[in-house]
Design a protein around this motif. Sequence first.
Motif, short mmCIF file in Angstrom:
data_model
loop_
_atom_site.label_atom_id
_atom_site.label_comp_id
_atom_site.label_asym_id
_atom_site.label_seq_id
_atom_site.Cartn_x
_atom_site.Cartn_y
_atom_site.Cartn_z
N SER A 48 -7.29 11.59 2.31
CA SER A 48 -6.96 10.53 3.25
C SER A 48 -8.23 9.86 3.79
N LEU A 49 -8.20 8.53 3.86
CA LEU A 49 -9.25 7.75 4.49
C LEU A 49 -8.77 7.36 5.88
N VAL A 50 -9.55 7.70 6.90
CA VAL A 50 -9.16 7.38 8.28
C VAL A 50 -10.33 6.69 8.98
N LYS A 96 -2.89 3.87 -15.32
CA LYS A 96 -3.20 5.19 -14.75
C LYS A 96 -3.48 5.14 -13.25
N ILE A 97 -3.78 3.94 -12.73
CA ILE A 97 -4.03 3.77 -11.28
C ILE A 97 -3.10 2.69 -10.76
N GLN A 98 -2.32 3.04 -9.74
CA GLN A 98 -1.40 2.09 -9.13
C GLN A 98 -1.57 2.11 -7.61
N MET A 99 -0.89 1.18 -6.95
CA MET A 99 -1.07 1.04 -5.50
C MET A 99 0.27 0.82 -4.81
N ILE A 100 0.41 1.44 -3.63
CA ILE A 100 1.55 1.20 -2.75
C ILE A 100 1.00 0.45 -1.54
N PHE A 101 1.54 -0.73 -1.28
CA PHE A 101 0.99 -1.59 -0.24
C PHE A 101 1.61 -1.30 1.12
N GLN A 102 0.94 -1.82 2.14
CA GLN A 102 1.31 -1.53 3.52
C GLN A 102 2.63 -2.17 3.94
N ASP A 103 2.80 -3.44 3.63
CA ASP A 103 3.94 -4.19 4.14
C ASP A 103 5.03 -4.30 3.08
N PRO A 104 6.14 -3.57 3.22
CA PRO A 104 7.20 -3.66 2.22
C PRO A 104 7.92 -4.99 2.20
N TYR A 105 7.74 -5.79 3.26
CA TYR A 105 8.39 -7.10 3.32
C TYR A 105 7.58 -8.16 2.58
N CYS A 182 -2.49 4.66 -1.71
CA CYS A 182 -1.45 4.37 -0.71
C CYS A 182 -2.11 3.72 0.50
N ASP A 183 -1.98 2.41 0.63
CA ASP A 183 -2.64 1.67 1.70
C ASP A 183 -1.71 1.55 2.91
N GLU A 184 -1.81 2.51 3.81
CA GLU A 184 -0.97 2.58 5.01
C GLU A 184 0.50 2.36 4.67
N PRO A 185 1.07 3.17 3.80
CA PRO A 185 2.42 2.91 3.28
C PRO A 185 3.55 3.13 4.28
N LEU A 210 0.85 14.06 -9.24
CA LEU A 210 0.16 12.86 -8.82
C LEU A 210 -1.04 13.18 -7.93
N THR A 211 -1.97 12.25 -7.90
CA THR A 211 -3.11 12.31 -6.99
C THR A 211 -3.04 11.10 -6.08
N TYR A 212 -3.25 11.31 -4.76
CA TYR A 212 -3.15 10.21 -3.81
C TYR A 212 -4.48 9.98 -3.10
N LEU A 213 -4.83 8.70 -2.95
CA LEU A 213 -5.80 8.29 -1.94
C LEU A 213 -4.97 7.64 -0.85
N PHE A 214 -4.86 8.30 0.30
CA PHE A 214 -3.95 7.88 1.36
C PHE A 214 -4.75 7.26 2.49
N ILE A 215 -4.53 5.97 2.74
CA ILE A 215 -5.27 5.23 3.76
C ILE A 215 -4.39 5.10 5.00
N SER A 216 -4.92 5.52 6.15
CA SER A 216 -4.10 5.50 7.36
C SER A 216 -4.98 5.54 8.60
N HIS A 217 -4.44 5.03 9.71
CA HIS A 217 -5.09 5.16 11.00
C HIS A 217 -4.36 6.17 11.88
N ASP A 218 -3.22 6.66 11.41
CA ASP A 218 -2.37 7.59 12.16
C ASP A 218 -2.76 9.02 11.82
N LEU A 219 -3.44 9.69 12.75
CA LEU A 219 -3.94 11.03 12.48
C LEU A 219 -2.83 12.07 12.41
#
Length: 327
Positions: A48-50, A96-105, A182-185, A210-219
């Motif tokens: 996780s990146l915080v 092999k590398i994909q992304m889940i974005f922050q805003d589902p809308y 995963c950018d603040e998913p 799977l392997t995740y790079l999880f980006i978040s500000h929520d500890l």
Amino acid sequence: MNRSEVLLETRNLTKEYQLRNNFGIRKKQVVHAVSGVSIEIYKGETLSLVGESGCGKSTLGRLLMRLIEPTEGEIIFEGQDIAGYSEKQMNQVYKKIQMIFQDPYASLNPRMRVRQLIGEPLITHKVCKTRDETDKRVKDLMHMVGIRPELIDRYPHQFSGGQRQRIGIARALALNPRLIVCDEPVSALDVSIQSQILNLLKDLQQELCLTYLFISHDLGVVHYISDRICVMFLGKVCEIGETEEIYKNPLHPYTKFLLQAVPSMNPEKRQQREHILTGEIPSAVNPPSGCRFRTRCPYAKEICKTKEPELKSFGTRKAACHFAGAG
């Protein structure tokens, strides 16, 4: 998690933006978004990146995806430096590398049905030979993420925010990737829905390796889902290590302040807080000399003004502070 196999590694990864005036003319000023970041992501883990807004964590995630071009540095994925890959070469990497974005809308095209949204990568990369085969794969992915397959012809506006994010996850899984950024998913979702999506991500990780790079500000979210945590401040890595070790005994002052800022229902814990982080984040255009955190750090000394701290190892952890481990 396999600590013997590094899936992705960055070496001195840097991203700088040249400022322009209203007429598009370049100025001399440069935004230092990401500065010399070197990290490793192991196969099967969640790193996780915080950090505060503007620290460069989302920029780093996009650099790894090559959605933006690095100014310098290396991105080593499965032993190959993809930082200089052409668009044609990256098309193969995107399997092999994909992304889940922050805003589902905003991340789903409102004019496309679920059939098209999830099936698009399958068609683009010619994974399926026929339309029936594509539809079957799409329905299998919908079932996998908890969306009823009979809803395949609905549009995004006919789903809730949580359901849209599940569709985004299904789209990311379509090509059987090894790494997902995963950018603040879950930041745009209700708390009850957040837990469902987090549990889904953990289940998928175990099921699909799977392997995740999880980006978040929520500890709180980070504590639940992470194997390791990387703390960033103003484009630099402050500390990186095992989740439980960092939460129990943070080495870097900035990490300590972030953890103390987490709201608590226990009044005793609130009284135990030594300091609350104050002040504004320094400008990324003109970052402080030496340690970039020194202007907000109550422990800063003269050496912090003149010498930039190196990211040094402390057992299983690394920290960039002149006084880390001194106590």
